[in-house]
Every structure is written in C-alpha cells, then in structure tokens.
Write an enzyme that holds these catalytic residues in place. Structure first.
Site, short mmCIF file in Angstrom:
data_model
loop_
_atom_site.label_atom_id
_atom_site.label_comp_id
_atom_site.label_asym_id
_atom_site.label_seq_id
_atom_site.Cartn_x
_atom_site.Cartn_y
_atom_site.Cartn_z
N ASP A 1 8.40 -1.67 -3.99
CA ASP A 1 7.62 -2.06 -5.19
C ASP A 1 7.10 -0.96 -5.94
O ASP A 1 7.09 0.29 -5.38
CB ASP A 1 6.55 -3.00 -4.54
CG ASP A 1 5.61 -3.42 -5.66
OD1 ASP A 1 6.27 -4.27 -6.88
OD2 ASP A 1 4.35 -3.24 -5.84
N ASP B 1 4.02 -1.65 -8.82
CA ASP B 1 2.88 -1.50 -9.02
C ASP B 1 2.03 -1.49 -7.60
O ASP B 1 2.05 -2.41 -6.98
CB ASP B 1 2.38 -2.64 -9.88
CG ASP B 1 2.93 -2.54 -11.21
OD1 ASP B 1 2.73 -1.50 -11.82
OD2 ASP B 1 3.61 -3.44 -11.88
N ASP C 1 2.88 -4.06 -1.60
CA ASP C 1 1.47 -4.23 -1.18
C ASP C 1 1.06 -5.72 -1.37
O ASP C 1 -0.04 -5.82 -1.37
CB ASP C 1 0.84 -3.44 -2.53
CG ASP C 1 1.02 -3.98 -3.88
OD1 ASP C 1 2.21 -4.33 -4.25
OD2 ASP C 1 -0.10 -4.16 -4.63
#
Length: 238
Positions: free
Chosen positions: A8, A10, A168
């Site tokens: 990922d 961000d 996250d």
C-alpha cells in the site's frame, strides 16, 4: 521461483494520512459538511469519491461529490506532493533497495487512481523501485476485494504462496487474505495494531525497518516485530 512483495502507499510507505485528511476535511467543510477529524482520518486509503460522498452525506453520483473530488485533486499537488521525499517514512528507500537487491519483485496495490498514485510515487522518488503499480481505476472491484492484489501477482508472475502484502488498514488485510497473500500490517498508519490483528494480519509491526525484518526472514519472533526491539538478526533475504 519468483517471489513478490506488494505495498500500500498511504500510511505504509508515505506519511500522507495526516496531510490527506487535512485536505479532505478542508474540502468537505468548504461544501458545508462538518465531520470530526476521526471521521475524516478513517477515509484515508479508501476510494476518494466514496469517502467524500460519505462525509458530505450524499451519493457518489451527486454533483457535490464531483465538485469535492475536483477541488481535492486540484489542490493535491500543492498540499501534499510538494512535500516530496520528506513524505516517506524512515527507512523506506533503503528497505525497498534491500528487497530489490535480494531479488524480490516489488509492486504497489493502492486505492488511489493511477494519476494520483504515480504522481505521489514520482514526487517521493521511489517510483523506479516498483515493477508494477496497480490502482483502483485499473480493476473492476477495489479493496477489500482481492482484484488489485491478484492483478499485481499476475503482472509480476509470482504465486501468492511466496508473496506478501504490506498495508496499514483492515481493508488491506482483507484484500490480501482474499488473494491468499501473507500479510504484514503496520500500526503507524490508519488502523490500530489490534484492528489489524483482528483482520488477520500475519505480523503487525510499528515501523518500516521492522517490515523489512519480517520480510527478510519470512517470519518474526515477537518482540522482534516491535519497534525498538533487539537488533535485527543476521541473514539474507530469500
């Protein structure tokens, strides 16, 4: 046999959630909404139009959603991209280089659309580390469905059984598990360690060097998953 590691962006590679949340909040408040910071932060890493619509209390097809998305994208470069490599979390460039040097193929699977994802990776100086970048607008179904993870593996020619996803959020873990990838959840982004564990993360770590430690050995011994724990054991990435 080829192995792949898919990330990922961000909250995983780049410390963008705060900047993005600030921008999203400013945009929707400019259109009459008044969400809390927690409500805005919870949208980071999710498809933009759906997030804006939810905060505005309208449908995705509403004119207000289109206006909000246009305002967000018009300001993204100045408000976020202008920070450049300073957006990267500590250890990211070095960690990615180590993985590549060990022969791993690297990819990105992100809820950003292609133009935004490529612009961010270029601005932070890490675009050339990745062999594929798969975005929300390149698949039929976004996270938490497995489409982006499966597309990444297909692009890289790597089997899920030898590959990892690092993210996250709970939706990251759900997507990766649906694609049969092993997972590393990072607790320094949007969702908590507890939420990531509950979503089925194989490992949860508190900083990016600890991500590399897990990937270097294919497993990790708690407390080595935790930031500030004992030094990384020796051994080559496989």
């Amino acid at each position: 046999m080829t192995s792949a590691i898919v990330f990922d962006i961000d909250g995983t590679l780049a410390d963008t959630p705060s900047a993005i949340a600030e921008l999203i909040g400013d945009v929707v408040r400019g259109l009459g909404a008044s969400p809390s910071r927690a409500e805005v932060l919870a949208t980071v890493g999710k498809p933009l139009e759906a997030s804006l619509a939810g905060l505005l209390g309208v449908s995705v097809d509403d004119d207000a959603t289109a206006e909000a998305a246009a305002r967000y994208r018009a300001r993204f470069a100045a408000d976020v991209l202008s920070r450049g490599p300073a957006l990267l979390l500590p250890g990211v460039p070095e960690g990615l280089d180590r993985l590549r040097a060990a022969g791993h193929l690297l990819g990105v699977a992100t809820s950003k659309i292609s133009t935004s994802a490529l612009a961010l990776l270029e601005a932070t100086g890490i675009l050339d580390r990745f062999d594929t970048v798969v975005c929300h607008d390149m698949v039929e179904r976004g996270k938490p469905h497995p489409d982006m993870a499966l597309r990444s593996l297909a692009d890289l020619g790597a089997p899920a059984a030898r590959s990892w996803y690092v993210g996250d959020t709970v939706t990251d873990m759900t997507m990766a598990r649906a694609a049969a990838l092993r997972t590393v959840g990072v607790s320094y982004g949007v969702d908590s360690a507890e939420a990531l564990t509950a979503a089925g993360a194989d490992h949860v770590v508190a900083d990016f060097p600890s991500v590399i430690r897990v990937l270097a050995h294919g497993t990790a011994v708690t407390p080595h998953d935790l930031a500030g724990a004992s030094p990384e054991p020796t051994g080559a990435l496989t």
